[in-house]
Write a protein that holds these residues in place. Structure first.
Motif, mmCIF file in Angstrom:
data_model
loop_
_atom_site.group_PDB
_atom_site.id
_atom_site.type_symbol
_atom_site.label_atom_id
_atom_site.label_comp_id
_atom_site.label_asym_id
_atom_site.label_seq_id
_atom_site.Cartn_x
_atom_site.Cartn_y
_atom_site.Cartn_z
ATOM 1 N N TYR A 90 34.100 35.413 35.436
ATOM 2 C CA TYR A 90 33.439 36.154 36.516
ATOM 3 C C TYR A 90 32.544 37.259 35.964
ATOM 4 C CZ TYR A 90 32.802 39.471 40.330
ATOM 5 O OH TYR A 90 32.249 40.344 41.231
ATOM 6 N N THR A 117 28.590 36.797 36.729
ATOM 7 C CA THR A 117 28.063 37.425 37.932
ATOM 8 C C THR A 117 26.743 38.150 37.660
ATOM 9 O OG1 THR A 117 28.535 38.977 39.726
ATOM 10 C CG2 THR A 117 29.421 39.522 37.561
ATOM 11 N N GLN A 152 29.261 35.557 43.101
ATOM 12 C CA GLN A 152 28.771 36.755 43.789
ATOM 13 C C GLN A 152 29.732 37.214 44.883
ATOM 14 O OE1 GLN A 152 26.394 37.535 41.878
ATOM 15 N NE2 GLN A 152 26.266 35.439 41.085
#
Length: 418
Positions: free
Chosen positions: A242, A246, A372
């Motif tokens: 992540y 991101t 996101q």
């Protein structure tokens, strides 16, 4: 920390602890960045990368009973000598791997070596230390692991090796040296002496496993802790993917390295103070609290990604991890008898069922919701992790009832005596 008790530990214990420090330093230079390397450099899809990460604990779980049984039957000296030599070779081969299948097979062999080595090394720590020193010994082992966790990412960041598999070569040579060192420290340990408990416990593997199947407290504990390890596995899997993927962060990979180091700093700084604090606690309550902290830590991802919520996440997560490290191995040691310690330590690796499902679930959720929208991903991971609290509490209640029953049976009938 009790310095007098630490001074009384013998050279075999210190060999295991020192080897743990150096190998884990190299381990944390390499393994946490494997997911990033596979997706970023080898362009292996996210789901396949998750499978590569998951096959390691899968092999560990599949062969955990074998590693524990061998630790009870074979000379411990042979296991802790030869396994690191093979293990180191496997790590070096990572550097030459190219395809999904080669990484999958090597990470499976990595898990197999782990399942053979861990029960033997923990049994050495238990057998070579006095009962009153064992909680300290297991915490010193945990300290060595976290010192490696602190130094490894910093060294990787310093030498800019996070996008290379060269740290696996370093890791491989460290394990080979570790195995070679046991020839010196265990040179006076004969096969006959080491295998006395194996001869005394001359039962078949399936008969030995029946001991585990009848221990309801142990089974409930392992089932509950598997949810804790489900949450713990997210740090090296979902969190790293992540933060590096991101668009809400400009340098998520660098931030992830910082979080790993903060994780180790929190644990190293707080470990022995926490150990003193919880020394009188029910050990089942300690591991229950660890599950709650790990699960609740993911709620900080519900905030917009920034340094403060991420630092709060790693602080709470680290305290939860610390409580596992401070008490879980020692609790397994307390639940086992002298004849089946290797089996109990080996089958305790069944908690890695959570580590298997963790990266797959996390990677799948990222694939569904994207990089996101953190709240559905980490919200669901928190709920799943917290599901373990009921099982751990049930294990504690069962243990208390069993102990009270034994005490009642053992107590003399004073009325009959009169």
């Amino acid at each position: 920390m009790n310095l007098r008790a630490a001074y009384q530990l013998n050279s075999k214990v210190w060999n295991i602890l020192a080897g743990t420090l150096f190998t884990r330093t190299a381990l944390f230079m390499s393994v946490p960045y494997l997911a990033i390397f596979l997706t970023g450099q080898k362009h292996i899809p996210l789901l396949l990368t998750s499978l590569i990460l998951a096959v390691n604990p899968l092999a560990g779980v599949a062969f955990s009973w074998l590693g524990g049984t061998l630790a009870d039957k074979l000379p411990l000296r042979n296991i802790i000598l030869y396994t690191p030599l093979v293990w180191g070779t496997v790590f070096i081969l990572f550097y030459y791997a190219e395809s999904f299948w080669s990484f999958l097979v090597l990470n499976a062999l990595n898990g197999l070596c782990y399942s053979l080595f861990e029960p033997a090394s923990k049994k050495v720590l238990s057998e070579e230390s006095l009962p009153e020193h064992r909680l300290l010994v297991f915490n010193l082992r945990y300290t060595a692991i976290n010192a490696g966790c602190f130094a490894g990412p910093l060294l990787s960041l310093l030498f800019n090796m996070k996008m290379s598999l060269f740290p696996y070569v370093i890791l491989g040579f460290m394990y080979i040296l570790y195995g070679a060192s046991t020839m010196f420290f265990f040179r006076n340990t004969s096969a006959a002496r080491t295998s006395v408990s194996a001869q005394a416990n001359n039962v078949r593997s399936l008969q030995a496993l029946s001991v585990i199947r009848k221990d309801q407290v142990y089974l409930l504990l392992i089932a509950g802790m598997s949810f804790s390890y489900f949450g713990y596995s997210q740090l090296n899997g979902t969190v790293s993917q992540y933060l590096s993927g991101t668009a809400l962060l400009t340098d998520g990979t660098r931030l992830y390295s910082i979080l790993l180091s903060v994780n180790a700093v929190v644990i190293l700084a707080a470990q022995f103070a926490v150990l003193r604090l919880i020394s009188g606690w029910n050990p089942f309550n300690v591991v229950l609290l660890s599950n709650l902290l790990i699960g609740l830590s993911f709620l900080f991802f519900l905030f917009p990604p920034a340094y403060l919520p991420l630092l709060l996440f790693i602080a709470v997560f680290s305290l939860g991890e610390l409580l596992i490290g401070a008490r879980f191995d020692a609790l397994v040691d307390e639940l086992s008898s002298a004849d089946n310690k290797g089996l109990y330590f080996g089958c305790a690796e069944m908690v890695k069922l959570g580590t298997i499902s963790g990266p797959v679930a996390g990677g799948g959720l990222l694939g569904i919701f994207g990089f996101q929208a953190a709240w559905p991903v980490f919200g669901l991971l928190a709920i799943i992790t917290l599901a373990g609290t009921g099982l751990i509490r049930a294990a504690g209640w069962k243990h208390m009832r069993t102990r009270n029953t034994k005490n009642t049976v053992a107590a003399p009938d004073t009325a009959a005596l009169r």
